[in-house]
Design an enzyme around this catalytic site. Structure first.
Site, PDB file in Angstrom:
ATOM      1  N   ARG A  18       0.813  -1.224   0.000  1.00 55.94           N
ATOM      2  CA  ARG A  18       0.000   0.000   0.000  1.00 55.94           C
ATOM      3  C   ARG A  18       0.847   1.274   0.000  1.00 55.94           C
ATOM      4  O   ARG A  18       0.449   2.300   0.537  1.00 55.94           O
ATOM      5  CB  ARG A  18      -0.968   0.034   1.187  1.00 55.94           C
ATOM      6  CG  ARG A  18      -1.949  -1.113   1.220  1.00 55.94           C
ATOM      7  CD  ARG A  18      -2.923  -1.097   0.027  1.00 55.94           C
ATOM      8  NE  ARG A  18      -3.763  -2.276   0.061  1.00 55.94           N
ATOM      9  CZ  ARG A  18      -3.474  -3.429  -0.558  1.00 55.94           C
ATOM     10  NH1 ARG A  18      -2.373  -3.540  -1.271  1.00 55.94           N
ATOM     11  NH2 ARG A  18      -4.291  -4.455  -0.484  1.00 55.94           N
ATOM     12  N   SER A  22     -10.600   1.423   2.897  1.00 61.74           N
ATOM     13  CA  SER A  22      -9.943   1.107   4.162  1.00 61.74           C
ATOM     14  C   SER A  22      -9.397   2.376   4.793  1.00 61.74           C
ATOM     15  O   SER A  22      -8.688   3.143   4.149  1.00 61.74           O
ATOM     16  CB  SER A  22      -8.799   0.113   3.934  1.00 61.74           C
ATOM     17  OG  SER A  22      -9.309  -1.112   3.457  1.00 61.74           O
ATOM     18  N   GLU A  62      -4.610   4.817   5.758  1.00 61.60           N
ATOM     19  CA  GLU A  62      -4.570   4.538   4.322  1.00 61.60           C
ATOM     20  C   GLU A  62      -5.332   5.630   3.579  1.00 61.60           C
ATOM     21  O   GLU A  62      -4.975   6.011   2.474  1.00 61.60           O
ATOM     22  CB  GLU A  62      -5.182   3.163   4.016  1.00 61.60           C
ATOM     23  CG  GLU A  62      -5.053   2.747   2.565  1.00 61.60           C
ATOM     24  CD  GLU A  62      -5.392   1.279   2.344  1.00 61.60           C
ATOM     25  OE1 GLU A  62      -6.020   0.986   1.307  1.00 61.60           O
ATOM     26  OE2 GLU A  62      -5.036   0.428   3.187  1.00 61.60           O
TER      27      GLU A  62
END
Length: 259
Positions: A143, A185, A255
């Site tokens: 990520r 998320s 995130e």
């Protein structure tokens, strides 16, 4: 095509349905735009009234071209459009794009995916204002990528064999996610753990502040239940960070991108 400005209402445009109206630069020419933040489809953004200057890639960067064993995709191309192309042309490995919203630029920038499936697993190279950069010359991880310039195009290695069973599996995996406005998320999973588990463990699953809450379906989704505000969203983000730090001594990282 030339660059131009357009007004975007982020309370309608962003996936979390929060934010002001703003004049946004539409980029159709490769150049340096150091004063601007690229926002794509604003699927993982939380935008305040005090935001920087924004830009999006324009129509000229919405394309898919196949040459030999490489697939060239403009970074204004949506994940859904690319998934349909791979299905129609029997191209393997990108089935995980199912129900993963956004344009390719944003997905590459954050190395998006689902669990162990990540965009960078299948990338050959990217194109910036400085030309093509091979994957092995890019610093990336779960990520995260260390790319500090605009990505105009992404190049994938082509393997044949689109898998309908994988597509069904990825669709099913995403069915447990909430179907109300969110930015996906909220936190990155820490090493060997899950953000959703931690949020639930500190008692914040389904916890509400105003019209914002951590989803009762999936605790790591910060959701807008209708008319939610930036202030209430930030309150919940900070509350989760402090409780998780206090109980587990974990510095959980967002995130979601906050402007």
């Amino acid at each position: 095509m030339v660059n131009y400005f357009k007004e975007i209402d982020f309370s309608r445009y962003s996936s979390i349905k929060i934010g002001p109206k703003a004049e946004v630069l539409v980029i159709n020419e490769i150049d340096s735009y150091d004063d601007y933040q690229i926002i794509g489809r604003a699927n993982n953004l939380l935008i305040s009234n005090n935001h920087p200057k924004f830009a999006v890639l324009g129509e000229i960067f919405d394309y898919i071209k196949q040459e030999n064993d490489l697939l060239y995709v403009g970074c204004a191309t949506s994940s859904g459009k690319l998934l349909t192309y791979t299905r129609n042309n029997n191209i393997a490995n990108l089935e995980f794009l199912a129900k993963l919203p956004g344009n390719l630029g944003g997905l590459v920038k954050m190395n998006a995916g689902l669990k162990s499936w990540e965009v960078f697993n299948y990338i050959h190279s990217i194109k910036t204002k400085d030309g093509y950069i091979k994957k092995e010359d890019i610093d990336y991880s779960y990520r995260h990528t260390k790319i500090d310039t605009i990505i105009y195009e992404v190049v994938f290695k082509i393997e044949n064999g689109f898998c309908k069973d994988k597509l069904k599996e990825f669709n099913k995996m995403r069915d447990n996610q909430p179907h109300v406005p969110s930015a996906g998320s909220c936190f990155i999973n820490p090493k060997d753990d899950y953000a959703g588990r931690l949020i639930e463990a500190v008692g914040l699953k389904a916890y509400e502040k105003g019209n914002m809450s951590f989803s009762k379906e999936h605790a790591n989704f910060l959701v807008n239940n209708g008319g939610g505000t930036y202030e209430d969203a930030i309150y919940l983000i900070n509350l989760a960070k402090s409780k998780i730090k206090e109980q587990f001594n974990i510095d959980i990282k967002e995130e979601i991108i906050v402007y």
